[in-house]
Write a protein that holds these residues in place. Structure first.
Motif, PDB file in Angstrom:
ATOM      1  N   LEU A 112       0.813  -1.215   0.000  1.00  0.00           N
ATOM      2  CA  LEU A 112       0.000   0.000   0.000  1.00  0.00           C
ATOM      3  C   LEU A 112       0.848   1.268   0.000  1.00  0.00           C
ATOM      4  O   LEU A 112       0.511   2.261  -0.659  1.00  0.00           O
ATOM      5  N   MET A 113       1.964   1.232   0.747  1.00  0.00           N
ATOM      6  CA  MET A 113       2.813   2.426   0.899  1.00  0.00           C
ATOM      7  C   MET A 113       4.275   2.073   0.656  1.00  0.00           C
ATOM      8  O   MET A 113       5.085   1.998   1.583  1.00  0.00           O
ATOM      9  N   PRO A 114       4.651   1.837  -0.609  1.00  0.00           N
ATOM     10  CA  PRO A 114       6.019   1.402  -0.923  1.00  0.00           C
ATOM     11  C   PRO A 114       7.088   2.471  -0.690  1.00  0.00           C
ATOM     12  O   PRO A 114       8.274   2.136  -0.610  1.00  0.00           O
ATOM     13  N   ASN A 115       6.693   3.732  -0.558  1.00  0.00           N
ATOM     14  CA  ASN A 115       7.671   4.805  -0.331  1.00  0.00           C
ATOM     15  C   ASN A 115       8.071   4.957   1.130  1.00  0.00           C
ATOM     16  O   ASN A 115       8.992   5.718   1.445  1.00  0.00           O
ATOM     17  N   GLU A 116       7.372   4.273   2.016  1.00  0.00           N
ATOM     18  CA  GLU A 116       7.672   4.396   3.438  1.00  0.00           C
ATOM     19  C   GLU A 116       8.874   3.527   3.816  1.00  0.00           C
ATOM     20  O   GLU A 116       9.138   2.492   3.199  1.00  0.00           O
ATOM     21  N   ASN A 117       9.587   3.963   4.854  1.00  0.00           N
ATOM     22  CA  ASN A 117      10.656   3.165   5.464  1.00  0.00           C
ATOM     23  C   ASN A 117      10.060   2.338   6.602  1.00  0.00           C
ATOM     24  O   ASN A 117       9.141   2.802   7.298  1.00  0.00           O
ATOM     25  N   TYR A 118      10.585   1.143   6.810  1.00  0.00           N
ATOM     26  CA  TYR A 118      10.031   0.239   7.821  1.00  0.00           C
ATOM     27  C   TYR A 118      11.135  -0.367   8.679  1.00  0.00           C
ATOM     28  O   TYR A 118      12.217  -0.693   8.174  1.00  0.00           O
ATOM     29  N   ILE A 119      10.834  -0.543   9.955  1.00  0.00           N
ATOM     30  CA  ILE A 119      11.669  -1.334  10.857  1.00  0.00           C
ATOM     31  C   ILE A 119      10.749  -2.353  11.530  1.00  0.00           C
ATOM     32  O   ILE A 119       9.736  -1.984  12.138  1.00  0.00           O
ATOM     33  N   TYR A 120      11.106  -3.614  11.409  1.00  0.00           N
ATOM     34  CA  TYR A 120      10.284  -4.694  11.949  1.00  0.00           C
ATOM     35  C   TYR A 120      11.088  -5.497  12.970  1.00  0.00           C
ATOM     36  O   TYR A 120      12.222  -5.896  12.700  1.00  0.00           O
ATOM     37  N   LEU A 121      10.485  -5.743  14.128  1.00  0.00           N
ATOM     38  CA  LEU A 121      11.105  -6.565  15.169  1.00  0.00           C
ATOM     39  C   LEU A 121      10.370  -7.903  15.275  1.00  0.00           C
ATOM     40  O   LEU A 121       9.180  -7.937  15.577  1.00  0.00           O
ATOM     41  N   ALA A 122      11.083  -8.979  15.022  1.00  0.00           N
ATOM     42  CA  ALA A 122      10.534 -10.325  15.192  1.00  0.00           C
ATOM     43  C   ALA A 122      11.032 -10.877  16.532  1.00  0.00           C
ATOM     44  O   ALA A 122      12.178 -11.327  16.633  1.00  0.00           O
ATOM     45  N   ASP A 123      10.180 -10.820  17.529  1.00  0.00           N
ATOM     46  CA  ASP A 123      10.573 -11.262  18.878  1.00  0.00           C
ATOM     47  C   ASP A 123      10.394 -12.775  19.012  1.00  0.00           C
ATOM     48  O   ASP A 123       9.668 -13.266  19.874  1.00  0.00           O
ATOM     49  N   SER A 124      11.089 -13.497  18.136  1.00  0.00           N
ATOM     50  CA  SER A 124      10.931 -14.957  18.068  1.00  0.00           C
ATOM     51  C   SER A 124      11.409 -15.656  19.331  1.00  0.00           C
ATOM     52  O   SER A 124      10.930 -16.741  19.674  1.00  0.00           O
ATOM     53  N   LYS A 125      12.363 -15.034  20.015  1.00  0.00           N
ATOM     54  CA  LYS A 125      12.898 -15.624  21.250  1.00  0.00           C
ATOM     55  C   LYS A 125      11.796 -15.825  22.290  1.00  0.00           C
ATOM     56  O   LYS A 125      11.859 -16.748  23.111  1.00  0.00           O
ATOM     57  N   ASN A 126      10.791 -14.960  22.243  1.00  0.00           N
ATOM     58  CA  ASN A 126       9.706 -15.020  23.231  1.00  0.00           C
ATOM     59  C   ASN A 126       8.390 -15.522  22.651  1.00  0.00           C
ATOM     60  O   ASN A 126       7.344 -15.409  23.298  1.00  0.00           O
ATOM     61  N   ALA A 127       8.431 -16.063  21.429  1.00  0.00           N
ATOM     62  CA  ALA A 127       7.219 -16.604  20.811  1.00  0.00           C
ATOM     63  C   ALA A 127       6.875 -17.970  21.412  1.00  0.00           C
ATOM     64  O   ALA A 127       7.776 -18.713  21.800  1.00  0.00           O
ATOM     65  N   PRO A 128       5.570 -18.270  21.512  1.00  0.00           N
ATOM     66  CA  PRO A 128       4.444 -17.398  21.190  1.00  0.00           C
ATOM     67  C   PRO A 128       4.033 -16.546  22.384  1.00  0.00           C
ATOM     68  O   PRO A 128       4.244 -16.947  23.531  1.00  0.00           O
ATOM     69  N   TYR A 129       3.438 -15.383  22.106  1.00  0.00           N
ATOM     70  CA  TYR A 129       2.896 -14.545  23.187  1.00  0.00           C
ATOM     71  C   TYR A 129       1.574 -15.112  23.710  1.00  0.00           C
ATOM     72  O   TYR A 129       1.168 -14.825  24.826  1.00  0.00           O
TER      73      TYR A 129
END
Length: 259
Positions: free
Chosen positions: A25-42
């Motif tokens: 939807l918004m390809p011009n935006e910058n993104y930072i994603y955190l995958a907290d896999s160490k604590n999965a599942p919540y």
């Protein structure tokens, strides 16, 4: 401020399903994603544990200069978003199971919802559900074991298929015509679900609605990125980097980070 990144976090790789909707939807935006896999599942943690993890992730994203934070996790949204909105100045976008459209469009008056224990037991989910499900039979199923299999790289495995069949058969016996996915990991199951479900059962997830809501909030606050510079998408995981890369087919920059 508008060129700053959109921050996202989830209990692992699942929230990347929301990231893909946002990026489309918004390809011009910058993104930072955190995958907290160490604590999965919540989903099987206490409300206090979920809150602590959500605060930890939000603080890290704020430190990285994020202009808005998408809580790309149903369990974290239902258990922590009120606290996050009350304690931090950046806007927060949450995600809830799309029970409303399923209930409104169901012809059999029976819908299934596959979600984590943390989501199904939350006050927010029950409050939302009760608003729209009068006269509708809602068959709830805790997706125990699904997230660990995905996080272990066993998305397309015999174990996953057997697990899903055991969860879906009781719903089908009660004549559901909609299946609501209540965890951001679950959209990755859609090819498997389609092979199990009858054609007339429709699957609903919240990804596109969350992306549109994020865009609306950014526009309202004049935070849309209008820069012509190449956008960056950075993903960090504290778990198995190979699982994150396999989910995204190496489409974006991925790194290990101990958080």
């Amino acid at each position: 401020m508008s060129t700053k990144p959109i921050g996202m976090f989830d209990s692992g790789v699942g929230g990347t399903s929301i990231l893909m909707e946002l990026h489309t939807l918004m390809p011009n935006e910058n993104y930072i994603y955190l995958a907290d896999s160490k604590n999965a599942p919540y989903g099987n943690k206490t409300k206090e544990e979920i809150l602590q993890l959500s605060v930890k992730n939000s603080k890290l994203l704020i430190e990285k200069g994020c202009k808005i934070i998408v809580v790309a996790c149903n369990t974290a949204t239902t258990n922590a978003i009120s606290h996050l909105r009350s304690n931090y100045n950046v806007p927060f976008i949450g995600i809830e199971p799309a029970i409303k459209p399923a209930a409104l469009h169901s012809k059999t008056k029976a819908v299934g919802i596959l979600a984590t224990k943390g989501t199904l037991s939350s006050d927010l989910f029950h409050n939302t559900s009760s608003l729209f499900t009068s006269g509708i039979k809602v068959i709830e199923q805790v997706g125990e074991g699904i997230v660990p299999l995905i996080e272990a790289g066993k998305l397309y495995s015999p174990e996953m298929e057997e697990l899903l069949k055991s969860y879906l058969e009781p719903m089908l016996s009660q004549d559901i015509d909609y299946l609501v996915l209540g965890c951001t990991h679950y959209p990755y199951l859609i090819p498997i679900l389609n092979s199990i479900l009858p054609r007339e059962v429709k699957i609903i997830d919240s990804g596109l609605a969350v992306a549109r809501q994020t865009q609306t909030v950014l526009k309202t606050r004049s935070l849309i990125n209008k820069s012509q510079q190449k956008a960056s998408v950075k993903l960090f995981t504290n778990g198995n980097l190979d699982v994150l890369k396999s989910i995204l087919a190496d489409k974006f920059e991925t790194s290990y980070l101990d958080f």
